[in-house]
Design a protein around this motif. Structure first.
Motif, PDB file in Angstrom:
ATOM      1  N   GLU A   1       0.853  -1.194   0.000  1.00 24.52           N
ATOM      2  CA  GLU A   1       0.000   0.000   0.000  1.00 24.52           C
ATOM      3  C   GLU A   1       0.889   1.245   0.000  1.00 24.52           C
ATOM      4  O   GLU A   1       1.525   1.559   1.013  1.00 24.52           O
ATOM      5  CB  GLU A   1      -0.922  -0.004   1.228  1.00 24.52           C
ATOM      6  CG  GLU A   1      -1.866   1.164   1.278  1.00 24.52           C
ATOM      7  CD  GLU A   1      -2.721   1.175   2.539  1.00 24.52           C
ATOM      8  OE1 GLU A   1      -3.545   2.091   2.686  1.00 24.52           O
ATOM      9  OE2 GLU A   1      -2.551   0.269   3.386  1.00 24.52           O
ATOM     10  N   LYS A   2       0.926   1.952  -1.122  1.00 25.23           N
ATOM     11  CA  LYS A   2       1.817   3.103  -1.251  1.00 25.23           C
ATOM     12  C   LYS A   2       1.468   4.229  -0.288  1.00 25.23           C
ATOM     13  O   LYS A   2       2.343   5.019   0.093  1.00 25.23           O
ATOM     14  CB  LYS A   2       1.792   3.618  -2.687  1.00 25.23           C
ATOM     15  CG  LYS A   2       2.402   2.652  -3.695  1.00 25.23           C
ATOM     16  CD  LYS A   2       2.394   3.225  -5.091  1.00 25.23           C
ATOM     17  CE  LYS A   2       3.023   2.254  -6.084  1.00 25.23           C
ATOM     18  NZ  LYS A   2       3.014   2.790  -7.466  1.00 25.23           N
ATOM     19  N   ALA A   3       0.197   4.312   0.107  1.00 24.57           N
ATOM     20  CA  ALA A   3      -0.226   5.385   1.010  1.00 24.57           C
ATOM     21  C   ALA A   3      -0.338   4.903   2.454  1.00 24.57           C
ATOM     22  O   ALA A   3      -1.059   5.492   3.260  1.00 24.57           O
ATOM     23  CB  ALA A   3      -1.554   5.961   0.547  1.00 24.57           C
ATOM     24  N   ALA A   4       0.379   3.846   2.804  1.00 25.04           N
ATOM     25  CA  ALA A   4       0.269   3.269   4.141  1.00 25.04           C
ATOM     26  C   ALA A   4       0.649   4.285   5.223  1.00 25.04           C
ATOM     27  O   ALA A   4       1.520   5.141   5.029  1.00 25.04           O
ATOM     28  CB  ALA A   4       1.169   2.034   4.252  1.00 25.04           C
ATOM     29  N   ALA A   5      -0.036   4.165   6.359  1.00 25.68           N
ATOM     30  CA  ALA A   5       0.268   4.996   7.519  1.00 25.68           C
ATOM     31  C   ALA A   5       0.629   4.078   8.687  1.00 25.68           C
ATOM     32  O   ALA A   5       0.267   2.894   8.701  1.00 25.68           O
ATOM     33  CB  ALA A   5      -0.924   5.868   7.886  1.00 25.68           C
ATOM     34  N   VAL A   6       1.348   4.623   9.649  1.00 24.24           N
ATOM     35  CA  VAL A   6       1.678   3.880  10.866  1.00 24.24           C
ATOM     36  C   VAL A   6       1.410   4.779  12.055  1.00 24.24           C
ATOM     37  O   VAL A   6       1.483   6.004  11.960  1.00 24.24           O
ATOM     38  CB  VAL A   6       3.152   3.412  10.891  1.00 24.24           C
ATOM     39  CG1 VAL A   6       3.421   2.396   9.792  1.00 24.24           C
ATOM     40  CG2 VAL A   6       4.105   4.595  10.759  1.00 24.24           C
ATOM     41  N   ARG A   7       1.072   4.166  13.171  1.00 28.11           N
ATOM     42  CA  ARG A   7       0.912   4.927  14.407  1.00 28.11           C
ATOM     43  C   ARG A   7       2.125   4.670  15.280  1.00 28.11           C
ATOM     44  O   ARG A   7       2.506   3.515  15.509  1.00 28.11           O
ATOM     45  CB  ARG A   7      -0.373   4.527  15.134  1.00 28.11           C
ATOM     46  CG  ARG A   7      -0.625   5.359  16.395  1.00 28.11           C
ATOM     47  CD  ARG A   7      -2.004   5.116  16.951  1.00 28.11           C
ATOM     48  NE  ARG A   7      -2.176   5.752  18.255  1.00 28.11           N
ATOM     49  CZ  ARG A   7      -3.293   5.697  18.977  1.00 28.11           C
ATOM     50  NH1 ARG A   7      -4.332   5.014  18.518  1.00 28.11           N
ATOM     51  NH2 ARG A   7      -3.366   6.297  20.152  1.00 28.11           N
ATOM     52  N   LEU A   8       2.726   5.738  15.760  1.00 22.97           N
ATOM     53  CA  LEU A   8       3.896   5.657  16.618  1.00 22.97           C
ATOM     54  C   LEU A   8       3.493   5.990  18.046  1.00 22.97           C
ATOM     55  O   LEU A   8       2.827   7.000  18.290  1.00 22.97           O
ATOM     56  CB  LEU A   8       4.974   6.649  16.162  1.00 22.97           C
ATOM     57  CG  LEU A   8       5.404   6.597  14.692  1.00 22.97           C
ATOM     58  CD1 LEU A   8       6.406   7.713  14.418  1.00 22.97           C
ATOM     59  CD2 LEU A   8       5.988   5.238  14.346  1.00 22.97           C
TER      60      LEU A   8
END
Length: 223
Positions: A28-35
């Motif tokens: 997924e090129k637009a992937a997000a992560v929560r830190l």
């Protein structure tokens, strides 16, 4: 948000983070992560496309800091400094819905110790089965609907002797969490969640009884 980079306490953590982010972006090129950071540990949470699981990478920090932010996986990858064992946190983004519904912080209970290689072999077996059954299908029958149904049938099976869906083992394998064939893995549960914990990261799935009660947000303790 912190302006200074986060520096890892252990060698190789920056490279591990970069590898993790690259895999997410491949799907997924637009992937997000929560830190989330606290008590000297950074937790990186993601929901890899296609797998319907939570993936969690943790690392010890050289200096303790409090942080909770959802960011672009691509921008975070650009800021990883493998030589300096650090990463700079980019500007926050509007996160996907899953980022606000993380697994519980506490209440995890060990339910099984898996012998080395168990989860990896199970993942390899179902991947092989999917490929073989797909290849046996006439080309005109290889529709997206049929392939999705076949995948669901296979990956919703349980790892032998446990309640863990095989899609969790598949996700752990695809993320590189099962690359150490000699390391044992552990299975935990907590209020309707199951967690496959490995030396490289964790994969967490919601069970049928999983709810959305208080206490959501997985604690950032080392895996």
């Amino acid at each position: 948000m912190t302006a200074r980079p986060l520096t890892f306490a252990d060698p190789g953590e920056a490279a591990s983070l970069a590898a993790f982010l690259k895999k997410l972006l491949r799907w997924e090129k637009a992937a997000a992560v929560r830190l989330q950071a606290g008590r000297g540990v950074l937790g990186v949470f993601a929901q890899p496309a296609r797998f319907e699981v939570f993936a969690v990478l943790t690392a010890r920090l050289l200096e303790p800091i409090d942080l909770d932010a959802t960011v672009s996986a691509g921008e975070l990858l650009e800021r990883v400094d493998e030589t300096g064992e650090s990463v700079a946190v980019p500007v926050e983004v509007t996160g996907p819905s899953w980022a606000g519904l993380l697994p519980p912080r506490s209440g995890w209970r060990a339910v099984a110790a898996l012998p080395p290689g168990t989860a990896r072999r199970a993942a390899e077996d179902v991947i092989s089965e999917f490929r073989q059954r797909t290849e046996r299908l006439p080309s005109q029958d290889r529709t997206r609907q049929l392939l999705d149904g076949l995948a669901e049938e296979i990956w919703e099976r349980r790892l032998r002797g446990t309640e863990l869906p095989l899609r969790a083992a598949h996700a752990a394998h695809a993320l590189g969490f099962l690359s150490d064939r000699s390391a044992p893995n552990e299975l935990y549960d907590a209020r309707g969640w199951l967690r496959l914990r490995t030396a490289r990261g964790s994969v967490i799935v919601r069970t049928e009884s999983g709810g959305r009660g208080p206490g959501h947000g997985l604690s950032v303790t080392p895996v």
